[in-house]
Design a protein around this motif. Structure first.
Motif, mmCIF file in Angstrom:
data_model
loop_
_atom_site.group_PDB
_atom_site.id
_atom_site.type_symbol
_atom_site.label_atom_id
_atom_site.label_comp_id
_atom_site.label_asym_id
_atom_site.label_seq_id
_atom_site.Cartn_x
_atom_site.Cartn_y
_atom_site.Cartn_z
ATOM 1 N N SER A 1 34.676 34.192 33.574
ATOM 2 C CA SER A 1 35.582 34.736 32.553
ATOM 3 C C SER A 1 36.295 36.001 32.992
ATOM 4 O O SER A 1 37.088 36.548 32.231
ATOM 5 N N GLY A 2 35.994 36.513 34.165
ATOM 6 C CA GLY A 2 36.706 37.688 34.651
ATOM 7 C C GLY A 2 36.104 38.994 34.176
ATOM 8 O O GLY A 2 35.088 39.037 33.464
ATOM 9 N N LEU A 3 36.717 40.110 34.570
ATOM 10 C CA LEU A 3 36.225 41.437 34.195
ATOM 11 C C LEU A 3 36.471 41.690 32.718
ATOM 12 O O LEU A 3 37.414 41.150 32.108
ATOM 13 N N LEU A 4 35.625 42.556 32.156
ATOM 14 C CA LEU A 4 35.785 43.013 30.774
ATOM 15 C C LEU A 4 35.810 44.534 30.802
ATOM 16 O O LEU A 4 34.785 45.183 31.000
ATOM 17 N N LEU A 5 37.006 45.098 30.618
ATOM 18 C CA LEU A 5 37.177 46.548 30.732
ATOM 19 C C LEU A 5 37.549 47.188 29.404
ATOM 20 O O LEU A 5 37.813 48.386 29.371
ATOM 21 N N ARG A 6 37.560 46.416 28.330
ATOM 22 C CA ARG A 6 37.976 46.979 27.053
ATOM 23 C C ARG A 6 36.801 47.541 26.256
ATOM 24 O O ARG A 6 36.995 48.085 25.176
ATOM 25 N N ALA B 1 37.180 27.959 40.588
ATOM 26 C CA ALA B 1 36.583 28.913 39.660
ATOM 27 C C ALA B 1 36.803 30.349 40.120
ATOM 28 O O ALA B 1 37.096 31.249 39.319
ATOM 29 N N LEU B 2 36.643 30.561 41.419
ATOM 30 C CA LEU B 2 36.832 31.916 41.936
ATOM 31 C C LEU B 2 38.284 32.361 41.790
ATOM 32 O O LEU B 2 38.563 33.537 41.520
ATOM 33 N N ASP B 3 39.225 31.438 41.958
ATOM 34 C CA ASP B 3 40.631 31.791 41.753
ATOM 35 C C ASP B 3 40.883 32.178 40.303
ATOM 36 O O ASP B 3 41.638 33.124 40.022
ATOM 37 N N CYS B 4 40.249 31.471 39.353
ATOM 38 C CA CYS B 4 40.391 31.840 37.938
ATOM 39 C C CYS B 4 39.819 33.225 37.679
ATOM 40 O O CYS B 4 40.415 34.050 36.968
ATOM 41 N N TRP B 5 38.640 33.501 38.248
ATOM 42 C CA TRP B 5 38.006 34.810 38.031
ATOM 43 C C TRP B 5 38.864 35.945 38.592
ATOM 44 O O TRP B 5 39.042 36.978 37.941
ATOM 45 N N VAL B 6 39.418 35.731 39.786
ATOM 46 C CA VAL B 6 40.256 36.765 40.391
ATOM 47 C C VAL B 6 41.538 36.955 39.576
ATOM 48 O O VAL B 6 41.970 38.086 39.311
ATOM 49 N N PHE B 7 42.150 35.861 39.150
ATOM 50 C CA PHE B 7 43.391 35.972 38.382
ATOM 51 C C PHE B 7 43.163 36.725 37.078
ATOM 52 O O PHE B 7 43.917 37.647 36.726
ATOM 53 N N LEU B 8 42.104 36.343 36.329
ATOM 54 C CA LEU B 8 41.804 37.030 35.074
ATOM 55 C C LEU B 8 41.460 38.507 35.307
ATOM 56 O O LEU B 8 41.856 39.383 34.523
ATOM 57 N N SER B 9 40.727 38.772 36.365
ATOM 58 C CA SER B 9 40.329 40.160 36.648
ATOM 59 C C SER B 9 41.545 41.016 36.985
ATOM 60 O O SER B 9 41.647 42.172 36.540
ATOM 61 N N CYS B 10 42.479 40.500 37.788
ATOM 62 C CA CYS B 10 43.684 41.266 38.139
ATOM 63 C C CYS B 10 44.471 41.622 36.883
ATOM 64 O O CYS B 10 44.882 42.782 36.690
ATOM 65 N N LYS C 1 46.619 33.738 43.638
ATOM 66 C CA LYS C 1 45.575 32.908 43.036
ATOM 67 C C LYS C 1 46.172 31.902 42.051
ATOM 68 O O LYS C 1 45.680 30.761 41.932
ATOM 69 N N LEU C 2 47.225 32.300 41.337
ATOM 70 C CA LEU C 2 47.868 31.348 40.442
ATOM 71 C C LEU C 2 48.527 30.224 41.235
ATOM 72 O O LEU C 2 48.485 29.048 40.829
ATOM 73 N N TYR D 1 43.457 35.624 29.269
ATOM 74 C CA TYR D 1 42.884 34.328 28.901
ATOM 75 C C TYR D 1 43.982 33.367 28.442
ATOM 76 O O TYR D 1 44.045 32.205 28.868
ATOM 77 N N LYS D 2 44.889 33.855 27.560
ATOM 78 C CA LYS D 2 45.953 32.990 27.053
ATOM 79 C C LYS D 2 46.929 32.622 28.160
ATOM 80 O O LYS D 2 47.441 31.488 28.223
ATOM 81 N N LYS D 3 47.239 33.595 29.048
ATOM 82 C CA LYS D 3 48.185 33.312 30.141
ATOM 83 C C LYS D 3 47.667 32.217 31.059
ATOM 84 O O LYS D 3 48.402 31.312 31.460
ATOM 85 N N LEU D 4 46.374 32.281 31.410
ATOM 86 C CA LEU D 4 45.826 31.281 32.314
ATOM 87 C C LEU D 4 45.774 29.916 31.639
ATOM 88 O O LEU D 4 46.101 28.884 32.259
ATOM 89 N N ASN D 5 45.383 29.880 30.374
ATOM 90 C CA ASN D 5 45.360 28.608 29.662
ATOM 91 C C ASN D 5 46.752 27.999 29.574
ATOM 92 O O ASN D 5 46.934 26.792 29.756
ATOM 93 N N GLU D 6 47.736 28.850 29.293
ATOM 94 C CA GLU D 6 49.099 28.340 29.172
ATOM 95 C C GLU D 6 49.639 27.877 30.517
ATOM 96 O O GLU D 6 50.331 26.852 30.612
#
Length: 1263
Positions: free
Chosen positions: A270-275, A343-352, A385-386, A431-436
């Motif tokens: 699910s990527g990093l959570l910084l909020r 999966a790793l590409d998704c994690w990196v994309f979400l984290s960036c 990664k995208l 999350y929405k950007k990757l799903n879209e």
């Protein structure tokens, strides 16, 4: 007490809770106002901190149990509050409550406590009993604070606004801060020691990194509670480094047991959570030992991000994030963690995107634009990664995704889990950007292009054009996959230009292959052939691919239309060699050029024609010197190797396969000479740049043929068949080195420069529009030229000398009967012999033939018949000439003025550096090829230099002649004779020379002596002539080699005799150093003046007595004497025989021994009526003597006393006279006597000088 972000260290309060509640607000506000200095152990620097606390009610269950050293819930200080002022109440209830409180603290090991007694005036007034002897505070201190009296503090009227209340508050807060800081420091130090002990046990089998992680994180929480964010960040950095080292050791084969839990397959990405300040979910997984590698790294980075933002260092977050993402990919590979593909590409994309959104939340737009260099790396990584996800899920293919791709997409989206509550309401969440983006092809293209263009714009904004073009190249690959080559072409072109400019050969090859595919799809034939030619000659490609591209060119060569391509992709020029090597020939001569070419094609290529265009310039080399300068220019520079070979550099556009196409051409500097058309003398010279049009053009707007986007050659570089060309037909160029021979045209005089090179292979022409370095040859049409030069360094007068005649025929053909007509002169006859011959040389210096030379002389002309000689040949022959030495004329000595200036006389001869007198002879020559006469000058040098002197011994006189050989040749000298030019004079010259023949070596002198004898009296003037015969020692025929030499001079009779005597001081027999001695000078007139002398001599008559003025001067150039008193003066001598004038002065000897007499000079003193003073002749060879200046009173024998020191110059004169001299007013002048007119009796005499007698007393003690 559970810790949360932003909580404070707990502080427990016991006693009267209502009292504490009334004071809580003031206490919480005033405690952090004043900073405290925190001194730490281990040499760490002190810090100023503001202490805050969380005041909680005292409960026994909240106290730490045995062995529990947790800092988060540890109460650092316990406070007991009371406002009791009654003794009975204290004894009844308060004291017992305090005892229970103290015992509870001791039971749990808490030793940090404080008792606060609040005093109120209102309570004291309500009390009616008599005041006891001791106060409640004293009782509390006696009961509980026997050894720690500072643990009991009095707070007086805390709720009142009085000075007493404020002082009480200040004292209480100071004590509270001090105790709280002491407790915190003590407990924190104990906790750090325990943590170090736990870390040192990491090599033990049961050690767990997760347990240690929680312990050190607790320390970080404490630093964060104290707002020491830097120290808190250090704790997380240490944990990061420790975990990284364990992972590296695992990759090297040294793995820890606890790492097994991090090797579990990744199920969520699910990527990093910084909020969130703290991701409690991941922290709990770490605490339970169930966290994956991505969970640990995500939590650890989220904490570092929070602290960096607290420290206002958001740009460091982006840097660390980029390092984290790259390192996590490598760590998963080292730990061999099983990860679903993509999966790793998704994690990196979400984290960036999460990091970028977090930075955008704490910075405004201006800061983001100014610091885009820190965020562009994350944009680029997210784009990559995208793109990888798009290729994986089939979103880039022309036909769209397959069912397998759709299943893979569903699996990847399932691993993302549910969207986090913090981003549910955000429309632009990662999350929405990757799903879209993964939902459809159109959405993916939209998001991918958006990210790519954003990253490219950022790179352009910060000047990183190479990175921008790299993303553009990725976009080109995307468009090619999508079947859109038109949009891909521009990005490939930009990338290719960048790679070519920077010299990345492998990248150039790869990009050219992509460009060739693109051009082929777009049906750009010319550009495709140019790119194919470059790829066919590219050594980075395999042989099979190179042959494929070469075959593409050969297939098109048989089809129209004609296409012009760059020669750099087809072949390289290695070198070019001229034959003859000089590259300078005359009109009609044969000249060949051998061109060495390296063919870059992988197979043999049949070239129908290889042609080089020539640029013709009308400038002609009229003389041989012009041709020689052209030869030097052709072979000059770093690429010229001499011998007519021109090397072509490997880094030039011609020699490279497009790699050096963007480099600016080198300077082409050449020498320009302007020569006189008559005698070929150099008038001027300069430097010119021949390729200025290439150096000064705009390189950005110029397209090179080596780049694939450049089309066919423009019309300006098309080969003109009508121009003069070098051609070679039907040539087979093998792969590698080849040699082609050209025959150059030489029909017209001028300069020929190679400008273009064109090789025709069917309909394809490979053209090189500019050849560097410049290759040129020169064809000259030379005018006939005659030069005469001596065969030796100096031509000597008086003896036969050989001179060399050189005739460069040029375009003229010497026919039979042509002759040179030389005008004869009496002073320089031409000697000729029957064995004279002429040599004919070719233009290359080779000997062609030799012919006898016919020389005929008449009274006025000498005719030299020339043998027939073809054009552009050289005719050489030698003749002997003889320059007669003129008799040396009499030359009077140079006069000297009284102020030391030399009287100007015109120069009669010019002297060379070696002292020889030169004689210029002009020869007029009529040539058969010209209607004008040629005037040639020859300079001869007289080998001898003569001078004479007259010697006297009593009444006998001798004449001495010194003959000096100033040349470099040795001579034989015979028959030296001295005669009178007026034989009527009754004087006999008796020779005292024993030898009639002598050898005079170079730079040596010969002296000859004659005695003068007369009957009655000496004549007033004697005209003499010295003559002798000389010949070089190396002469073969001595009888005919001797030539005459004559020297004429004049002798005058003796007019005055000068005698000097040096007298010792009175009482001494000898002179002594330092003592004044007398010097008596006697000047005696020897004879009456004749009529001629009377006219020349300046005299005055006073009372019937005629007198003439003489000036004497006593000087000592050897510095043996010091002249004291009068050293010079003017005397009036009666014009009568035996008239004598005596002058006395004092001199002082400076040295002991036999000292020569001082020098005494006598001059003619001419009055003011003489010619006005002029400037001295600076060209005169006479030296300026140290002459004394005379003032107005010099005629009256004015005192000129001074002592001349060693080497000094004595001068006499007034300032007024010097000013008159500077104004050029008439001055008296001095004229020296001719040789023999003054006889010096004392010349050569010496006087004995004794040293001064020294009398010293020396005391000697003998023991």
């Amino acid at each position: 007490v559970s810790w949360r972000a932003g909580s404070l260290p707990p502080l427990m309060c016991a006693g009267d809770q209502s009292l504490f509640t009334s004071l809580y607000t003031s206490l919480a506000q005033q405690l952090p106002r004043e900073p405290m200095e925190w001194r730490r152990s281990y040499g760490r620097p002190p810090k100023m901190i503001h202490l805050e606390a969380n005041f909680v009610q005292f409960k026994e269950e909240l106290l730490p149990k045995d062995g529990n050293r947790a800092l988060l819930t540890f109460p650092f200080l316990h406070i007991y509050w009371t406002d009791c002022c009654d003794t009975e109440m204290y004894k009844a209830s308060v004291k017992d409550d305090m005892l229970r409180w103290q015992s509870t603290l001791r039971l749990h090991g808490s030793v940090d406590w404080l008792i606060v007694v609040v005093e109120s005036e209102a309570k004291k007034k309500n009390k009616t009993n008599i005041l006891p002897r001791t106060s409640i505070v004293d009782k509390i201190r006696n009961d509980f604070c026997n050894k720690q009296s500072d643990r009991c503090v009095v707070l007086s009227d805390p709720l009142k606004e009085s000075s007493r209340s404020q002082d009480s508050w200040s004292s209480f807060l100071t004590k509270l801060r001090t105790l709280l800081l002491m407790s915190f420091t003590k407990n924190l130090g104990r906790f750090e020691d325990d943590m170090r002990t736990l870390r040192e046990k990491r090599t033990e089998p049961g050690w767990s990194f997760c347990d240690y992680f929680m312990v050190q994180e607790e320390l970080a929480f404490v630093f964060e509670m104290l707002q020491q964010f830097e120290d808190a960040l250090v704790q997380y950095d240490e944990l990061d480094a420790l975990f990284t080292q364990y992972v590296l050791n695992f990759g090297a084969g040294d793995g820890a047991n606890w790492l097994g839990s991090f090797c579990a397959p990744v199920k969520r990405w699910s990527g990093l959570l910084l909020r969130r300040p703290i991701d409690m979910e991941k922290r709990e997984l770490i605490q339970l030992g169930e966290a994956s590698l991505l969970d640990l790294r995500s939590y650890l980075f989220s904490r570092q991000c929070t602290l960096l933002i607290f420290l206002q260092r958001p740009w460091e977050v982006t840097q660390r994030a980029l390092e984290l993402l790259h390192n996590c990919v490598q760590e998963l590979r080292l730990l061999e963690v099983s990860v679903v593909q993509g999966a790793l590409d998704c994690w990196v994309f979400l984290s960036c995107l999460e990091v970028l959104h977090r930075i955008e939340g704490c910075c405004d737009r201006a800061q983001l634009e100014a610091n885009c260099s820190h965020t562009v790396g994350l944009w680029t990584y997210a784009t990559e990664k995208l793109k990888s996800l798009g290729y994986l899920c089939g979103l880039v293919a022309e036909k769209g995704p397959t069912s397998e791709d759709l299943n893979r997409t569903v699996d990847l989206l399932a691993g993302l889990g549910e969207e986090r509550p913090e981003t549910v309401n955000s429309l632009q969440s990662p999350y929405k950007k990757l799903n879209e983006a993964l939902s459809s092809v159109e959405a993916f293209e939209k998001h991918y292009l958006e990210l790519s263009h954003a990253a490219m714009e950022m790179y352009r904004a910060i000047g990183r054009m190479r990175s921008s073009r790299l993303i553009g190249k990725s976009l080109a690959e995307f468009y090619m996959k999508k079947g859109d080559p038109e949009r891909a072409e521009g990005f490939l072109d930009d990338s290719l230009r960048s790679y070519v400019a920077e010299g990345w050969s492998l990248q150039v090859t790869h990009t050219r292959k992509q460009m060739a595919e693109c051009q082929k799809l777009l049906q750009q034939t010319e550009d495709y052939l140019q790119t194919s030619a470059l790829l066919a000659g590219d050594a980075n490609l395999p042989e099979l691919e190179r042959k494929h591209f070469c075959q593409e060119i050969l297939t098109f060569a048989s089809q129209p239309p004609t296409v012009a391509l760059s020669m750099a992709a087809f072949a390289q020029l290695r070198q070019m060699q001229f034959s003859p090597p000089g590259a300078v020939v005359h009109v009609g001569a044969a000249l060949q050029l051998e061109l060495h070419v390296r063919c870059l094609m992988p197979v043999a290529v049949q070239v129908e024609q290889l042609a080089a265009t020539l640029h013709f310039s009308l400038e002609q080399g009229g003389a041989r010197g012009r041709a020689g300068s052209t030869q030097r220019r052709t072979g000059q520079g770093p690429q010229g190797q001499g011998d007519g070979v021109v090397l072509f550099p490997q880094g030039s556009p011609l020699a490279g396969a497009g790699m050096g196409a963007s480099l600016p051409p080198a300077l082409e500097l050449y020498e320009m000479q302007d020569r006189s058309p008559s005698d070929s003398s150099l008038n001027s010279t300069g430097v010119v740049c021949k390729n200025m049009h290439l150096l000064l053009r705009r390189h950005d707007s110029s397209a090179s043929l080596d780049t694939p986007t450049a089309g066919a050659l423009p019309a300006a570089v098309a080969v003109d068949d009508g121009a003069q060309m070098l051609r070679a037909r039907n040539i087979t160029l093998q792969p590698g080195d080849n040699s082609i021979l050209f025959t150059a045209p030489t029909g017209e005089p001028g300069s020929y420069t190679l400008r273009q090179l064109c090789g025709s292979v069917g309909r394809v022409q490979f053209v090189q529009s500019h050849i560097y370095p410049v290759v040129q040859y020169e064809v000259y049409s030379q005018e006939p030229q005659l030069t005469i030069e001596p065969l030796s360094d100096n031509l000597l007068a008086g003896i036969p000398q050989k001179v060399k005649f050189t005739i460069a025929t040029g375009h003229y053909s010497v026919k039979k009967g042509d002759a040179l007509q030389l005008s004869n002169t009496d002073s320089m006859p031409i000697l000729h012999s029957s064995c004279c011959s002429a040599t004919i040389l070719s233009s290359t210096g080779e000997r062609v033939g030799e012919h006898a030379l016919s020389v005929q002389s008449s009274e006025k002309v000498t005719s030299i018949s020339l043998p027939p000689t073809p054009p552009y040949h050289t005719l050489e022959f030698q003749l002997e000439v003889l320059c007669h030495i003129p008799p040396t004329p009499f030359k009077p000595d140079i006069e000297r003025l009284t102020n030391g200036e030399v009287r100007h006389r015109p120069k009669s001869h010019s002297h060379a550096d070696n002292g020889m007198i030169n004689i210029d002879q002009k020869v007029s020559i009529d040539c058969p090829w010209s209607i004008y006469s040629t005037l040639i000058s020859l300079t001869f040098y007289v080998p001898f230099k003569a001078k004479h002197s007259i010697l006297s011994a009593g009444k006998r006189k001798y004449i001495q002649v010194c003959l000096q050989n100033v040349s470099d040749t040795n001579f034989h000298l015979v028959d030296p004779v001295l005669t009178e030019r007026q034989p009527t004079t009754p004087v006999e010259l008796l020779s005292l020379n024993a030898k009639t023949q002598q050898t005079v070596c170079s730079q040596q002198s010969v002296f000859c002596l004659w005695e003068m004898r007369w009957v009655k009296h000496l004549p007033l003037c004697l005209q003499c002539a010295f003559s002798a015969s000389f010949a070089p020692v190396s002469a073969s025929d001595a009888r005919t080699a001797f030539k005459p030499y004559r020297y004429e001079f004049q002798l005058d009779r003796t007019l005055y005799s000068l005698k000097a005597e040096i007298l010792p001081p009175s009482g001494d027999q000898h002179c002594r150093t330092g003592a004044l001695c007398g010097l008596e000078v006697s000047i005696t007139r020897q004879a009456e003046p004749s009529e001629t002398e009377g006219e020349e001599e300046e005299s005055t008559e006073i009372e019937g007595l005629r007198t003439t003025k003489l000036m004497y001067e006593v000087v000592d150039n050897s510095s043996n004497w010091a002249v004291c008193g009068k050293s010079s003066g003017v005397v009036s001598m009666p014009v009568a025989a035996s008239a004598t004038h005596r002058v006395q002065m004092e001199v002082m000897p400076l040295f002991a021994g036999y000292l020569p007499f001082p020098n005494i000079k006598v001059f003619k003193y001419l009055p003011h009526s003489a010619v006005p003073a002029i400037q001295p002749d600076t060209d005169s060879c006479l030296e300026n003597d140290t002459m004394s200046l005379l003032d107005k009173g010099l005629d009256d024998q004015g005192d000129t006393a001074s002592i001349r020191s060693r080497g000094s110059v004595h001068s006499v004169g007034s300032g007024e006279q010097q000013r008159e001299q500077q104004r050029g007013l008439p001055m008296p002048r001095l004229e020296p006597f001719s040789p023999g007119q003054v006889f010096y009796w004392s010349q050569g005499r010496q006087v004995l000088v004794l040293p001064v007698t020294d009398e010293h007393v020396m005391e000697v003690n003998v023991t």
